[in-house]
Enzyme design. Structure first.
Site, PDB file in Angstrom:
ATOM      1  N   SER A 159       0.916  -1.171   0.122  1.00 55.45           N
ATOM      2  CA  SER A 159      -0.099   0.045   0.032  1.00 55.45           C
ATOM      3  C   SER A 159       0.767   1.141  -0.162  1.00 55.45           C
ATOM      4  CB  SER A 159      -0.817   0.034   1.037  1.00 55.45           C
ATOM      5  OG  SER A 159      -1.763   1.016   1.088  1.00 55.45           O
ATOM      6  N   ASP A 206      -2.520   6.342  -3.554  1.00 57.49           N
ATOM      7  CA  ASP A 206      -1.340   5.619  -2.874  1.00 57.49           C
ATOM      8  C   ASP A 206      -0.920   4.472  -3.769  1.00 57.49           C
ATOM      9  OD1 ASP A 206      -3.298   3.816  -2.471  1.00 57.49           O
ATOM     10  OD2 ASP A 206      -2.468   3.535  -0.314  1.00 57.49           O
ATOM     11  N   ASP A 213      -0.971   1.515  -4.170  1.00 60.55           N
ATOM     12  CA  ASP A 213      -2.019   0.362  -4.712  1.00 60.55           C
ATOM     13  C   ASP A 213      -3.095   0.887  -4.901  1.00 60.55           C
ATOM     14  OD1 ASP A 213      -2.902   0.603  -2.161  1.00 60.55           O
ATOM     15  OD2 ASP A 213      -3.402  -1.536  -1.861  1.00 60.55           O
ATOM     16  N   ASP A 241      -5.858   2.491  -3.165  1.00 63.88           N
ATOM     17  CA  ASP A 241      -7.194   2.457  -2.765  1.00 63.88           C
ATOM     18  C   ASP A 241      -7.493   3.419  -1.793  1.00 63.88           C
ATOM     19  OD1 ASP A 241      -5.183   1.718  -0.565  1.00 63.88           O
ATOM     20  OD2 ASP A 241      -6.186  -0.233   0.105  1.00 63.88           O
TER      21      ASP A 241
END
Length: 445
Positions: free
Chosen positions: A102, A241, A243, A245
Site C-alpha cells: 500500500s 497511494d 495500490d 485504494d
C-alpha cells in the site's frame, strides 16, 4: 486471537524478512489454494501487484504455491487493489491476491487476499490459512498441478468498470486535473480513465522504477501534487497511494483535502439525492469531530469503528450503509466497489465538482475541523503501552482533555508503531498532551 502472519490488512513486512519472504509467500499460496478448493470445478486465483521491486519475486513464489496446490493462476500485472477485487468477481475466481504494501516504502511488501465475492477474507478464513501455512502442504498430484497465464486486457476491464460508476450525464470536458499515481499500481489506468472521460490530464508519479513507489509522491506526501496544481493552474489534484485504494485531493489553491472532507461531501450530496443508505456515514475513531457535527446538521449520523477499512466495511455491510471510509483516504462506496477504491472515489468527487460549477476550494471545505494532532512512535519490541509511566501519562492527558476533547492511543496493525492522537477545542493543549504521551512511550520503548 494472536496472529502470527495476518495483521489488520493482510500480511505485511519488510521484504526478505519474516513474514515477507518467498518461502512464506509460497506457503500462503499452498495454504490458501487448499482452503479455497471447494466444489468440483476447476479452481482459479487472480493475482495482481503494484510496482515495487520485490513484486516479481513474491509473484513467482505465490504462483509456485497456488499451482502446486492444484489451482490455476491468472496474472494481471500491476493493477490497483480494487481492480483485483473486481476481477476476482468478474472472472468467477475462487480467490484474489494483491501483492502490495500500500502506502509503505518500496522495501516493504504485503499480501492481501479477497474471497470469490471480492471482499476481504473473514477472520475464520484467515485463521484457517494461518494454520495451513505452518502445516505440511497439501500438494496436488502431478497430473493436477495448476497452470498460470497472463491476461492482457485486465487494465481495459477495470477502466470500463470505473467509468461505469461515473454519472452517465456528466463529462469532464474543460476540467484540468493533475493526477499523482505515486509511481504505483494505477500509473496507467488512472490517467487513461480520466482522459477517456474528457479531462485535460497532467500526470505525475507515473514513472515507476521499482524503488520510487510512494517516494515523495502519492497520498502520503502531496507536496509534489500541490506544487504542480498551482504551477499549471489546475482545477483539482488527485493523489492515490501505491495500490490506489486511498485518495487525497488537492484543491485549486494547492490545499490538501483529507478523507473526512470527502466523506462529508459525498455523504451529504447522496443524501440530498436520496441515494444515501443507512441514514449516515461510517468512519473510524480517527475521523474528526467536525465531520460528525457537520453530518448531524443534515440529520445524518456518523458511525465510528476501530481503525482499518476492514472494520469500516464490516459496519457498512451490517447496517446497510453505502458511504464510509477513513480520514487517511480509504473511501468505500459500496454501490460501486467491494473495497476502498481511490479512482472510483475521485470520479465521484469530480462529478460533484462538475455539477456544482464552483471552485474546488469552496466545494471541498465541508466543515471546519477541530484541532487534531497525530504522532507515531516507533518501537523495537516489548509492550510499551503496558509500562506504568506510559499509563500514568495517558491518564493525565485524558484528565486534561476531559469535556473538551479526546485522546486515542493504538498500536499499528501493519508497522511497529504506537500512534498517539488527540483532538479538542484548544489547539495548544492538544499539541502538549500528544507530545507528553509520545515522550513517555519513547522512554518506555
Amino acid at each position: 486471537m494472536t496472529r502470527r502472519y495476518f495483521g489488520t490488512d493482510g500480511i505485511r513486512g519488510r521484504t526478505n524478512e519474516s513474514p515477507m519472504t518467498p518461502e512464506v509467500a509460497m506457503r500462503v499460496g499452498q495454504a490458501a489454494g487448499a482452503h479455497f478448493q471447494r466444489g468440483d470445478h476447476r479452481h482459479r486465483v487472480v493475482i495482481g501487484k503494484d510496482t515495487r521491486l520485490s513484486g516479481y519475486m513474491m509473484e513467482s513464489a505465490l504462483v509456485a504455491g497456488f499451482t502446486s496446490a492444484g489451482m490455476d493462476v491468472v496474472l494481471v500485472g500491476p493493477m490497483p487493489t480494487p481492480a483485483v477485487a473486481m476481477l476476482t468477481r468478474s472472472m468467477r475466481a475462487d480467490l484474489g491476491v494483491m501483492i502490495s504494501a500500500s502506502h509503505n516504502p518500496y522495501y516493504d511488501n504485503g499480501i492481501k487476499l479477497f474471497g470469490p465475492d471480492g471482499y476481504k477474507l473473514s477472520d475464520a478464513d484467515e485463521a484457517a490459512i494461518e494454520a495451513g501455512i505452518d502445516a505440511s502442504p497439501r500438494l496436488a498430484p502431478s497430473a493436477e498441478i495448476g497452470r498460470a497465464r497472463r491476461v492482457d486486457d485486465a487494465q481495459g476491464r477495470y477502466i470500463h468498470a470505473v467509468k461505469s460508476a461515473f454519472p452517465e450525464h456528466l463529462r469532464l470536458d474543460g476540467l484540468r486535473v493533475v493526477i499523482d499515481c505515486a509511481n504505483g499500481a494505477a500509473y496507467k489506468v488512472a490517467p487513461e480513465a480520466l482522459w477517456e472521460l474528457g479531462a485535460e490530464v497532467i500526470s505525475i508519479g507515473v514513472s515507476p522504477n521499482g524503488t520510487n513507489i510512494n517516494d515523495g509522491v502519492g497520498s502520503t506526501d502531496t507536496s509534489a501534487l500541490r506544487r504542480k496544481v498551482t504551477e499549471v493552474r489546475a482545477d483539482i489534484g488527485i493523489a492515490l497511494d501505491g495500490d490506489a485504494d486511498r485518495l487525497i485531493v488537492v484543491d485549486d489553491l494547492g490545499q490538501a483535502v483529507d478523507g473526512d472532507q470527502l466523506m462529508a461531501l459525498l455523504g451529504l450530496a447522496w443524501a440530498r439525492r436520496g441515494t444515501l443508505h443507512g441514514g449516515g456515514v461510517v468512519a473510524t475513531v480517527m475521523s474528526n469531530l467536525g465531520l460528525e457535527r457537520r453530518l448531524a446538521t443534515a440529520g445524518l449520523e456518523l458511525v465510528r469503528t476501530p481503525v482499518g477499512d476492514r472494520h469500516v466495511l464490516e459496519a457498512m455491510r451490517r447496517g446497510g450503509y453505502n458511504v464510509g471510509g477513513e480520514q487517511s483516504g480509504h473511501i468505500i462506496l459500496s454501490d460501486h466497489a467491494t473495497t476502498g477504491d481511490g479512482l472510483v472515489a475521485a470520479l465521484q468527487v469530480l462529478g460533484e465538482l462538475v455539477e456544482a460549477g464552483r471552485p474546488a476550494h469552496e466545494l471541498l471545505r465541508q466543515f471546519e475541523p477541530l484541532p487534531q494532532r497525530l504522532k507515531n512512535v516507533r518501537f523495537a519490541g516489548g509492550q510499551p503501552l503496558e509500562h506504568e509511566a506510559v499509563k500514568g501519562a495517558i491518564a493525565a492527558a485524558e484528565a486534561r482533555l476531559a469535556g473538551t476533547g479526546r485522546l486515542l492511543i493504538r498500536k499499528s496493525g501493519t508497522e511497529p508503531l504506537i500512534r498517539v492522537m488527540a483532538e479538542g477545542e484548544d489547539a495548544a493543549l492538544v499539541e502538549t498532551v500528544v507530545d507528553e504521551v509520545c515522550d513517555a512511550v519513547r522512554r518506555a520503548a
